[in-house]
Design a protein around this motif. Structure first.
Motif: not given
Length: 373
Positions: A156-180
């Motif tokens: 809950y605490l970090v979701l607003p940050v991810f929602c700010k920078y993950a705005t498309t499927a491609i950017s969300a995929l990049k953040w998924l790789l970062v999270s791994v």
């Protein structure tokens, strides 16, 4: 039901998501019942032992639905961080504190697998303020299964940050790789650190915490839920293909189980990917087997059911402990009794505790949200 946003029909089929939550809680109950009534090797055993992955399904669903909600509020000009945190707090705190009270009365001072030195006021205090997730021997010490709530709160605490920078499927995929990458970095550092700092009688918790029961270990699971939202939003995957791949991969994981010690190919990541595909399909094209009124009923009360079923199993399990009946029958009887009792208890607590809490949270949050002119 759908919500139009900038020409796009945003999926808001709460019914489909509720049904998925229903399947998740039934799986979680299954794994815990199988620990009280062990099963021999076979199909039923394979299904039950994978029930713990219901937690991952909860996480993927949480990420998907919260991203959908934040996106819709942002598009409507109503998003406010204070309002968001107020709603999240009142959604989980009231019922969690009830479970904490019950657990403290039942287990205080006792030694357990999760608290080798016994449950004390430090563990209770950390749990009360949702900080029990910062240490291996407090994260699951007091409330059975409470570790998952600690991880959820951190999300809950970090979701607003991810929602700010993950705005498309491609950017969300990049953040998924970062999270791994974060998963592997944290896992190695945390395991080495806690192997040195934990008391000798608690060092076995270091591996479990570093690679599974911690927020960094579960972060890629949440990111798969965020990615699933944008895949649906951008219509990148046809439901029929998502269903087919999810079912095939799910059957493969059941028939070829991956050991928990395999940190390079984490079991919970693979199941999360299956669940993300399942949600992509079921939100766009609900299938009655997965989305039906019965599952929706369980889904709506799944949070209370998750917290309460442990207590039900503790007492009901004693009745079945020495029953001299076939293992499969013993499991089935115990399972349906626990599910039935849990349902009625959770249905009451949902109406008496959760709904009033959500109502208060909604009323308070609206004071900070500005409606568009």
């Amino acid at each position: 039901m759908s919500l139009a946003v900038e020409g796009y029909k945003q999926p808001s089929r709460v019914e489909a998501l509720d049904s998925a939550r229903g399947w998740a809680i039934l799986g979680v109950i299954a794994i815990h019942v199988s620990q009280a009534a062990p099963l021999p090797a076979g199909i039923l055993h394979a299904l039950a032992v994978n029930g713990d992955m219901g937690v991952e399904l909860f996480y993927v669903l949480s990420a998907f639905s919260l991203t959908m909600m934040l996106h819709a509020r942002a598009m409507a000009g109503q998003h406010n961080l204070i309002g968001y945190f107020i709603r999240r707090f009142f959604r989980i705190a009231p019922m969690f504190w009830v479970a904490l009270l019950l657990a403290t009365l039942m287990f205080f001072g006792r030694h357990s697998f999760w608290s080798p030195d016994g449950i004390g006021w430090t563990e209770v205090g950390l749990t009360a303020i949702f900080l029990h997730g910062i240490y291996p021997d407090s994260i699951n010490a007091v409330i059975p299964g409470g570790w998952s709530v600690a991880v959820e709160v951190m999300f809950y605490l970090v979701l607003p940050v991810f929602c700010k920078y993950a705005t498309t499927a491609i950017s969300a995929l990049k953040w998924l790789l970062v999270s791994v990458g974060i998963y592997f970095l944290f896992g190695n550092v945390a395991q080495a650190y806690f192997n040195q700092t934990l008391p000798e009688n608690a060092r076995y918790l270091a591996d479990i915490y570093a690679w599974y029961m911690s927020f960094p270990a579960q972060l890629p699971v949440f990111m798969m839920g965020i990615l699933a939202f944008f895949v649906v939003k951008e219509e990148r995957f046809k439901p029929v293909y998502a269903y087919a791949i999810a079912c095939a991969c799910g059957l493969l994981l059941i028939s070829m189980p991956i050991q928990a010690e395999n940190h390079m190919l984490p079991r919970h990541f693979l199941w999360a990917a299956v669940f993300a595909l399942f949600i992509v399909a079921n939100v766009q094209r609900p299938f009655f087997l997965f989305d039906n009124p019965l599952m929706r009923l369980f889904g709506r009360i799944s949070y209370s059911a998750y917290l309460l079923h442990f207590f039900v199993l503790i007492y009901v399990g004693k009745i079945f402990r020495h029953a001299m009946i076939q293992a499969e029958i013993k499991f089935a009887l115990l399972y349906f009794v626990v599910v039935g009792i849990t349902y009625f208890m959770a249905a009451w607590s949902y109406r008496a505790i959760e709904l009033p809490g959500m109502k208060i949270g909604g009323q308070l949050s609206r004071r900070f949200e500005i409606s568009p002119v």
